[in-house]
Design an enzyme around this catalytic site. Structure first.
Site, PDB file in Angstrom:
ATOM      1  CE  LYS A 207      -3.413   3.124   0.610  1.00 41.94           C
ATOM      2  NZ  LYS A 207      -4.334   3.035  -0.528  1.00 41.94           N
ATOM      3  CB  CYS A 261      -3.784   8.498  -0.068  1.00 44.56           C
ATOM      4  SG  CYS A 261      -5.030   7.804   0.623  1.00 44.56           S
TER       5      CYS A 261
HETATM    6  N1  LIG Z   1     -10.204   7.652   2.151  1.00 45.61           N
HETATM    7  C1  LIG Z   1      -9.614   6.875   1.600  1.00 45.61           C
HETATM    8  O1  LIG Z   1      -9.699   7.211   0.247  1.00 45.61           O
HETATM    9  C2  LIG Z   1      -8.613   5.793   1.716  1.00 45.61           C
HETATM   10  C3  LIG Z   1      -8.345   5.004   0.796  1.00 45.61           C
HETATM   11  C4  LIG Z   1      -7.352   3.983   1.085  1.00 45.61           C
HETATM   12  C5  LIG Z   1      -7.088   3.929   2.362  1.00 45.61           C
HETATM   13  N2  LIG Z   1      -7.672   4.633   3.305  1.00 45.61           N
HETATM   14  C6  LIG Z   1      -7.233   4.429   4.599  1.00 45.61           C
HETATM   15  O2  LIG Z   1      -8.413   3.845   5.497  1.00 45.61           O
HETATM   16  C7  LIG Z   1      -8.099   4.281   6.780  1.00 45.61           C
HETATM   17  C8  LIG Z   1      -9.647   4.902   7.069  1.00 45.61           C
HETATM   18  O3  LIG Z   1      -9.617   6.001   6.428  1.00 45.61           O
HETATM   19  P1  LIG Z   1     -11.072   6.681   6.226  1.00 45.61           P
HETATM   20  O4  LIG Z   1     -10.982   7.734   5.206  1.00 45.61           O
HETATM   21  O5  LIG Z   1     -12.225   5.783   6.204  1.00 45.61           O
HETATM   22  O6  LIG Z   1     -11.186   7.358   7.660  1.00 45.61           O
HETATM   23  P2  LIG Z   1     -12.210   8.403   8.036  1.00 45.61           P
HETATM   24  O7  LIG Z   1     -11.580   9.438   8.925  1.00 45.61           O
HETATM   25  O8  LIG Z   1     -13.130   8.902   7.075  1.00 45.61           O
HETATM   26  O9  LIG Z   1     -13.151   7.184   9.034  1.00 45.61           O
HETATM   27  C9  LIG Z   1     -12.581   6.928  10.157  1.00 45.61           C
HETATM   28  C10 LIG Z   1     -13.760   6.478  11.299  1.00 45.61           C
HETATM   29  O10 LIG Z   1     -13.123   5.786  12.390  1.00 45.61           O
HETATM   30  C11 LIG Z   1     -13.549   6.064  13.661  1.00 45.61           C
HETATM   31  N3  LIG Z   1     -12.867   5.758  14.682  1.00 45.61           N
HETATM   32  C12 LIG Z   1     -11.746   6.445  15.155  1.00 45.61           C
HETATM   33  N4  LIG Z   1     -11.130   5.804  16.340  1.00 45.61           N
HETATM   34  C13 LIG Z   1     -12.125   4.665  16.351  1.00 45.61           C
HETATM   35  C14 LIG Z   1     -12.199   3.406  17.275  1.00 45.61           C
HETATM   36  N5  LIG Z   1     -11.201   3.103  18.079  1.00 45.61           N
HETATM   37  N6  LIG Z   1     -13.331   2.490  16.922  1.00 45.61           N
HETATM   38  C15 LIG Z   1     -13.946   2.892  16.037  1.00 45.61           C
HETATM   39  N7  LIG Z   1     -14.176   3.702  15.241  1.00 45.61           N
HETATM   40  C16 LIG Z   1     -13.061   4.664  15.405  1.00 45.61           C
HETATM   41  C17 LIG Z   1     -13.919   7.723  13.417  1.00 45.61           C
HETATM   42  O11 LIG Z   1     -14.966   8.224  14.457  1.00 45.61           O
HETATM   43  C18 LIG Z   1     -14.125   7.799  11.928  1.00 45.61           C
HETATM   44  O12 LIG Z   1     -15.553   7.723  11.553  1.00 45.61           O
HETATM   45  C19 LIG Z   1      -7.104   4.959   6.957  1.00 45.61           C
HETATM   46  O13 LIG Z   1      -6.033   4.421   7.303  1.00 45.61           O
HETATM   47  C20 LIG Z   1      -6.661   5.454   5.599  1.00 45.61           C
HETATM   48  O14 LIG Z   1      -5.423   5.970   5.426  1.00 45.61           O
HETATM   49  C21 LIG Z   1      -8.569   5.782   2.990  1.00 45.61           C
END
Ligand SMILES: NC(=O)c1ccc[n+]([C@@H]2O[C@H](COP(=O)([O-])OP(=O)(O)OC[C@H]3O[C@@H](n4cnc5c(N)ncnc54)[C@H](O)[C@@H]3O)[C@@H](O)[C@H]2O)c1
Length: 405
Positions: A207, A261
């Site tokens: 990744k 990212c």
């Molecule tokens: N958004 C993208 O396009 C994308 C693409 C690939 C990878 N990622 C990766 O995926 C992961 C998540 O990203 P995202 O964009 O969905 O984040 P986000 O901020 O949209 O959502 C994360 C959620 O997790 C919740 N959270 C925090 N701590 C928590 C806990 N202990 N238990 C339960 N919920 C909890 C938050 O309240 C939030 O709603 C990250 O590592 C990101 O780098 C994101």
């Protein structure tokens, strides 16, 4: 209420990735509990509504909430599989902050039982999965070698998430071959793309490598753009000609690199392997420097205008988003450049972003009006409507994203 023993999967984190994945898995017949520490998020989802913008997600969530396949809660329950999809931002020193991954892991530890699957999807530094395995075994030594632990990164494109969740290939790496196999069996229940087995470290690095590869290639184009500016060469023409070579494929330069990212993940490699990650580090710095270079150009051009004309210019900053045709301003170089021009020049600055209607810091101007009023036009983002603006030769245009190529 979902019967405890019937839950196939718990998704920890219901954001841009966790919610679509949980809802999509539920739509394929799995019984899913989505967990988020934010109670407002949980209440919204349980009403069959969503708190994020993603095409087709609203209908999907409504459907699976109504059918009872998905339920949201602030705490996990006993299930057969657990997925960690929480944020992994970086700290001031560019080190990854895995505290959310750790706290979500701690939340599920009391519910784990022999035979369960535990998967991290959050973008994470190499060896995070092994660290979480050690944490689980420390708290629950009786489960050592009795649960399956794997890493499976997400690579969906926001705006096309539902389609890509089903069709993208996935890389799945367990802490041992049995864990890899167990995780592959789980994802096969709803993913049509090929599931590629590997080990946890390779999957974590994969990744980070994907996003670093983009960053390095964009840095090459950005470096070329600065060399060409000095040499009096049109970089867009140069790249188009070089790309006529059958084995050359140079990307396009821009005003920097942004988003949550590509501008972030390479630091997870650099901070852990500073001696080895030379090109990755330089590329990150080059892409950050490109934004400063653009800001300096605009500020200097405004100063020269003032000297030559005896009045301050009107500068139009065209675009705030981190890439064309989206409304996402996270880590955006265009936003950074605009803020520098606002604070470091005497010019009247018109801020333009056609993909958002209002901004809490900036007063936005309609893009055609801004172009018409400006003495200096700084093209910061290649949004589609900008290409339709007829060139007016009385204006000074600084084209950082190829609008006038
Ligand atoms: N958004 C993208 O396009 C994308 C693409 C690939 C990878 N990622 C990766 O995926 C992961 C998540 O990203 P995202 O964009 O969905 O984040 P986000 O901020 O949209 O959502 C994360 C959620 O997790 C919740 N959270 C925090 N701590 C928590 C806990 N202990 N238990 C339960 N919920 C909890 C938050 O309240 C939030 O709603 C990250 O590592 C990101 O780098 C994101």
């Amino acid at each position: 209420m979902i019967q405890k023993q019937n839950i196939d999967a718990v998704f920890m984190g219901l954001g841009y990735i966790g919610l679509p994945t949980a809802a999509f898995a539920a739509s394929k017949g799995l019984t899913v509990l989505g967990v988020d520490v934010n109670p407002t998020v949980v209440e919204t989802i349980n009403r069959g509504e969503i708190h994020i913008v993603e095409p087709h997600l609203g209908e999907l969530v409504k459907k699976v909430i109504e059918s009872g396949q998905l339920k949201a809660a602030v705490k996990p329950q006993i299930a057969n599989a657990y997925f960690i999809v929480v944020p992994t931002p970086f700290k001031q020193n560019h080190r990854a902050d895995i505290s959310y991954v750790e706290s979500a892991t701690r939340m599920v530890i009391p519910y784990l039982k022999a035979g369960d699957l535990f998967v991290i999807e959050s973008t994470s530094p190499v060896m995070t999965t092994e660290k979480m395995a050690a944490l689980i075994w420390k708290e629950r030594p009786e489960l050592k070698d009795k649960i399956y632990i794997a890493y499976c990164p997400e690579r969906v494109l926001p705006g096309n998430v539902i389609y890509e969740l089903e069709h993208n290939d996935r890389v799945i790496g367990g802490i041992n071959p049995e864990s890899t196999q167990k995780a592959i069996e789980f994802y096969a229940r709803f993913v049509k793309g090929t599931l590629h087995p590997t080990n946890a470290r390779t999957a974590e690095m994969c990744k980070l490598t994907e996003n670093s590869s983009r960053d390095v290639q964009i840095a090459f184009a950005n470096e070329l753009s600065m060399i060409c500016d000095k040499a009096g060469i049109n970089v867009w023409e140069l790249i188009a000609l070089a790309n006529k070579h059958p084995r050359v494929n140079i990307l396009q330069p821009g005003s920097g690199v942004g988003g949550h990212c590509i501008a972030v993940d390479p630091w997870f490699i650099v901070s852990d392997y500073p001696e080895q990650a030379q090109i990755i580090k330089r590329s990150r710095e080059t892409n950050d420097y490109k934004a400063d270079w653009c800001a300096n150009r605009v500020i200097e051009t405004a100063r020269q205008f003032e000297t030559a004309n005896g009045r301050e210019p009107v500068v139009a900053c065209m675009g705030l988003a981190f890439k064309p045709d989206i409304d996402d301003l996270r880590e955006s170089p265009a936003k950074y450049i605009t803020s520098r021009i606002l604070s470091e020049s005497n010019a009247e600055v018109l801020v333009v972003e056609p993909n958002i209607s209002e901004h809490k810091t900036y007063n936005l101007t309609e893009y055609r009006e801004a172009y018409q009023k400006a003495d200096i036009v700084a093209w910061l983002v290649g949004h589609k409507p900008f290409y339709d603006i007829q060139k007016d030769n009385s204006k000074i245009e600084l084209d950082f994203c190829g609008i006038r190529k």
